[in-house]
Design a protein around this motif. Structure first.
Motif, short mmCIF file in Angstrom:
data_model
loop_
_atom_site.label_atom_id
_atom_site.label_comp_id
_atom_site.label_asym_id
_atom_site.label_seq_id
_atom_site.Cartn_x
_atom_site.Cartn_y
_atom_site.Cartn_z
N ARG A 61 74.86 5.47 25.26
CA ARG A 61 75.83 5.86 24.22
C ARG A 61 77.11 6.42 24.85
O ARG A 61 78.22 6.07 24.45
N ILE A 62 76.96 7.30 25.84
CA ILE A 62 78.13 7.89 26.51
C ILE A 62 78.95 6.81 27.20
O ILE A 62 80.17 6.80 27.12
N ALA A 63 78.26 5.88 27.88
CA ALA A 63 78.96 4.79 28.55
C ALA A 63 79.72 3.94 27.54
O ALA A 63 80.87 3.53 27.78
N SER A 64 79.13 3.71 26.38
CA SER A 64 79.80 2.94 25.33
C SER A 64 81.04 3.68 24.83
O SER A 64 82.10 3.07 24.65
N LEU A 65 80.91 4.98 24.60
CA LEU A 65 82.06 5.77 24.14
C LEU A 65 83.19 5.76 25.18
O LEU A 65 84.36 5.77 24.83
N ARG A 95 83.72 3.36 27.14
CA ARG A 95 84.04 1.95 27.37
C ARG A 95 83.72 1.52 28.80
O ARG A 95 84.49 0.83 29.45
N LEU A 96 82.53 1.97 29.25
CA LEU A 96 82.03 1.59 30.57
C LEU A 96 80.85 0.65 30.40
O LEU A 96 80.03 0.82 29.50
N GLU A 97 80.79 -0.32 31.25
CA GLU A 97 79.66 -1.24 31.23
C GLU A 97 78.79 -0.91 32.44
O GLU A 97 79.19 -1.13 33.58
N LEU A 98 77.61 -0.35 32.18
CA LEU A 98 76.71 0.05 33.26
C LEU A 98 75.49 -0.85 33.25
O LEU A 98 74.92 -1.13 32.20
N SER A 99 75.08 -1.28 34.44
CA SER A 99 73.82 -2.02 34.56
C SER A 99 72.69 -1.02 34.34
O SER A 99 72.89 0.19 34.44
N PRO A 100 71.48 -1.49 34.05
CA PRO A 100 70.36 -0.54 33.88
C PRO A 100 70.16 0.34 35.11
O PRO A 100 69.88 1.53 34.97
N ALA A 101 70.33 -0.21 36.31
CA ALA A 101 70.17 0.59 37.52
C ALA A 101 71.26 1.65 37.62
O ALA A 101 71.00 2.80 38.00
N GLU A 102 72.50 1.29 37.31
CA GLU A 102 73.60 2.25 37.33
C GLU A 102 73.39 3.34 36.29
O GLU A 102 73.63 4.52 36.55
N GLY A 103 72.92 2.95 35.11
CA GLY A 103 72.66 3.92 34.05
C GLY A 103 71.58 4.92 34.45
O GLY A 103 71.71 6.12 34.21
N GLU A 104 70.55 4.42 35.10
CA GLU A 104 69.48 5.30 35.56
C GLU A 104 69.98 6.25 36.64
O GLU A 104 69.66 7.44 36.65
N ARG A 105 70.78 5.73 37.56
CA ARG A 105 71.34 6.57 38.62
C ARG A 105 72.25 7.65 38.02
O ARG A 105 72.18 8.81 38.42
N MET A 106 73.06 7.28 37.03
CA MET A 106 73.94 8.27 36.39
C MET A 106 73.11 9.31 35.63
O MET A 106 73.43 10.50 35.67
N ARG A 107 72.05 8.88 34.98
CA ARG A 107 71.19 9.82 34.24
C ARG A 107 70.59 10.84 35.20
O ARG A 107 70.60 12.05 34.93
#
Length: 110
Positions: A10-14, A16-28
């Protein structure tokens, strides 16, 4: 507090970032690590401790052997002097437009 993968999406969408699942997990993991550090800092009892107006004030208080209310902050800053020769003309040679030593840029606000 910790974020879920859905929160990161949701934060990435707000943002306007496109994160791969691996990038999203790393950011989390990184953001949750930051929150863990904040929680550790919040757990410290700071009752009766006055905030400093400048980070070097603590050293000044200690060096002066005085209480925070009476000590002056001693800033250890270097002398403000030019250490390099003025190279304005050389730096502006490649500029598309210069006037009286200033770069000229196109107007962007009407």
């Amino acid at each position: 507090m910790s974020l879920t993968s859905a929160d990161i999406t949701r934060i990435a969408s707000l943002a306007r970032l496109e994160l791969s699942p691996a990038e999203g997990e790393r950011m989390r993991e990184r953001i949750n690590g930051f929150f863990a550090i904040v929680e550790q800092m919040r757990a410290v009892d700071t009752t009766g401790i006055e905030p400093l107006s400048h980070p070097t004030m603590a050293a000044a208080y200690q060096a002066a052997g005085r209480q925070a209310e009476t000590a002056q902050a001693a800033l250890r800053l270097r002398e403000d002097r030019a250490s390099e020769a003025n190279q304005r003309e050389a730096n502006q040679r490649s500029a598309p437009a210069v006037e009286r030593g200033l770069f000229l840029v196109p107007k962007v606000i009407e």
